[in-house]
Motif scaffolding. Structure first.
Motif, PDB file in Angstrom:
ATOM      1  N   GLY A   3     -19.902   6.213  55.096  1.00 16.27           N
ATOM      2  CA  GLY A   3     -19.213   5.545  54.107  1.00 16.27           C
ATOM      3  C   GLY A   3     -19.864   6.063  52.714  1.00 16.27           C
ATOM      4  N   TYR A   4     -19.288   5.749  51.662  1.00 17.24           N
ATOM      5  CA  TYR A   4     -19.716   6.272  50.469  1.00 17.24           C
ATOM      6  C   TYR A   4     -20.537   5.187  49.609  1.00 17.24           C
ATOM      7  N   VAL A   5     -21.890   5.670  49.063  1.00 15.37           N
ATOM      8  CA  VAL A   5     -22.530   4.801  48.297  1.00 15.37           C
ATOM      9  C   VAL A   5     -21.826   4.587  46.892  1.00 15.37           C
ATOM     10  N   ILE A   6     -21.770   3.669  46.324  1.00 11.86           N
ATOM     11  CA  ILE A   6     -21.718   3.022  44.914  1.00 11.86           C
ATOM     12  C   ILE A   6     -22.852   2.597  44.161  1.00 11.86           C
ATOM     13  N   ILE A   7     -22.801   3.098  43.136  1.00 11.91           N
ATOM     14  CA  ILE A   7     -23.689   2.456  41.996  1.00 11.91           C
ATOM     15  C   ILE A   7     -23.235   1.465  41.175  1.00 11.91           C
ATOM     16  N   ILE A   8     -23.723   0.211  41.095  1.00  9.87           N
ATOM     17  CA  ILE A   8     -22.916  -0.598  40.170  1.00  9.87           C
ATOM     18  C   ILE A   8     -24.431  -1.117  39.079  1.00  9.87           C
ATOM     19  N   GLU A   9     -23.710  -1.036  37.828  1.00  4.12           N
ATOM     20  CA  GLU A   9     -24.437  -1.419  36.868  1.00  4.12           C
ATOM     21  C   GLU A   9     -23.750  -2.605  36.009  1.00  4.12           C
ATOM     22  N   LEU A  39     -12.444  -3.252  43.203  1.00  5.96           N
ATOM     23  CA  LEU A  39     -11.830  -2.144  42.429  1.00  5.96           C
ATOM     24  C   LEU A  39     -12.512  -0.899  43.121  1.00  5.96           C
ATOM     25  N   MET A  40     -13.717  -0.714  43.364  1.00  2.00           N
ATOM     26  CA  MET A  40     -14.286   0.615  43.568  1.00  2.00           C
ATOM     27  C   MET A  40     -13.656   0.943  45.085  1.00  2.00           C
ATOM     28  N   ARG A  41     -13.788  -0.173  46.145  1.00  2.00           N
ATOM     29  CA  ARG A  41     -13.250   0.006  47.246  1.00  2.00           C
ATOM     30  C   ARG A  41     -11.444   0.744  47.202  1.00  2.00           C
ATOM     31  N   GLU A  42     -10.936  -0.037  46.190  1.00  2.00           N
ATOM     32  CA  GLU A  42      -9.455   0.592  46.042  1.00  2.00           C
ATOM     33  C   GLU A  42      -9.523   2.107  45.540  1.00  2.00           C
ATOM     34  N   ALA A  43     -10.530   2.194  44.569  1.00  3.26           N
ATOM     35  CA  ALA A  43     -10.653   3.661  43.832  1.00  3.26           C
ATOM     36  C   ALA A  43     -10.965   4.573  44.772  1.00  3.26           C
ATOM     37  N   VAL A  44     -11.911   4.290  45.754  1.00  5.34           N
ATOM     38  CA  VAL A  44     -12.386   5.184  46.790  1.00  5.34           C
ATOM     39  C   VAL A  44     -11.355   5.484  47.820  1.00  5.34           C
ATOM     40  N   ALA A  45     -10.651   4.382  48.243  1.00  7.93           N
ATOM     41  CA  ALA A  45      -9.411   4.793  49.085  1.00  7.93           C
ATOM     42  C   ALA A  45      -8.387   5.623  48.434  1.00  7.93           C
ATOM     43  N   PHE A  46      -7.975   5.261  47.407  1.00 11.93           N
ATOM     44  CA  PHE A  46      -7.013   6.110  46.677  1.00 11.93           C
ATOM     45  C   PHE A  46      -7.336   7.599  46.346  1.00 11.93           C
ATOM     46  N   HIS A  47      -8.695   7.756  46.184  1.00  8.48           N
ATOM     47  CA  HIS A  47      -9.232   8.991  45.975  1.00  8.48           C
ATOM     48  C   HIS A  47      -9.041   9.847  47.164  1.00  8.48           C
ATOM     49  N   HIS A  54      -2.969  16.067  49.244  1.00  5.75           N
ATOM     50  CA  HIS A  54      -2.883  17.274  48.564  1.00  5.75           C
ATOM     51  C   HIS A  54      -3.705  18.723  49.301  1.00  5.75           C
ATOM     52  N   GLY A  55      -4.045  18.354  50.722  1.00  7.92           N
ATOM     53  CA  GLY A  55      -4.691  19.192  51.517  1.00  7.92           C
ATOM     54  C   GLY A  55      -6.198  19.647  51.292  1.00  7.92           C
ATOM     55  N   GLU A  56      -6.723  18.756  50.255  1.00  9.52           N
ATOM     56  CA  GLU A  56      -7.907  19.151  49.860  1.00  9.52           C
ATOM     57  C   GLU A  56      -9.079  18.496  50.791  1.00  9.52           C
ATOM     58  N   THR A  57     -10.095  19.109  50.599  1.00  6.13           N
ATOM     59  CA  THR A  57     -11.424  18.874  51.578  1.00  6.13           C
ATOM     60  C   THR A  57     -11.762  17.396  51.210  1.00  6.13           C
ATOM     61  N   ILE A  58     -12.244  16.638  52.157  1.00  3.73           N
ATOM     62  CA  ILE A  58     -12.825  15.204  52.019  1.00  3.73           C
ATOM     63  C   ILE A  58     -14.274  15.543  51.911  1.00  3.73           C
ATOM     64  N   PRO A  59     -14.977  15.367  50.818  1.00  4.18           N
ATOM     65  CA  PRO A  59     -16.585  15.473  50.719  1.00  4.18           C
ATOM     66  C   PRO A  59     -17.067  14.379  51.723  1.00  4.18           C
ATOM     67  N   GLU A  60     -18.133  14.921  52.535  1.00  8.07           N
ATOM     68  CA  GLU A  60     -19.053  14.111  53.597  1.00  8.07           C
ATOM     69  C   GLU A  60     -19.795  13.539  52.617  1.00  8.07           C
TER      70      GLU A  60
END
Length: 72
Positions: A3-9, A39-47, A54-60
């Motif tokens: 999973g991806y870490v998110i920073i919340i401020e 909103l971040m969960r949704e933004a990550v999923a959408f991204h 678009h056939g782009e690489t998913i970053p690890e």
């Protein structure tokens, strides 16, 4: 993938903003902490969906966690 870490401020107006170190440009802002996380969960999923479409690489994920520590 773990999973991806998110920073919340907290912002100056008392709301919250968040960003993902491994996903440049993915960010969210909301009045409450919980809404910001949602909103971040949704933004990550959408991204990630857009990258796939678009056939782009998913970053690890490289960040392994976040920790809050007090001042010395």
């Amino acid at each position: 993938m773990t999973g991806y870490v998110i920073i919340i401020e907290r912002d100056d107006a008392g709301g919250f903003s968040a960003w993902a170190p491994d996903l440049p440009g993915v960010a969210a802002a909301a009045a409450t902490y919980d809404e910001c996380v949602t909103l971040m969960r949704e933004a990550v999923a959408f991204h990630l969906e857009s990258l796939r479409e678009h056939g782009e690489t998913i970053p690890e994920p490289t960040a392994v966690g976040a920790l809050t520590v007090g001042a010395a």
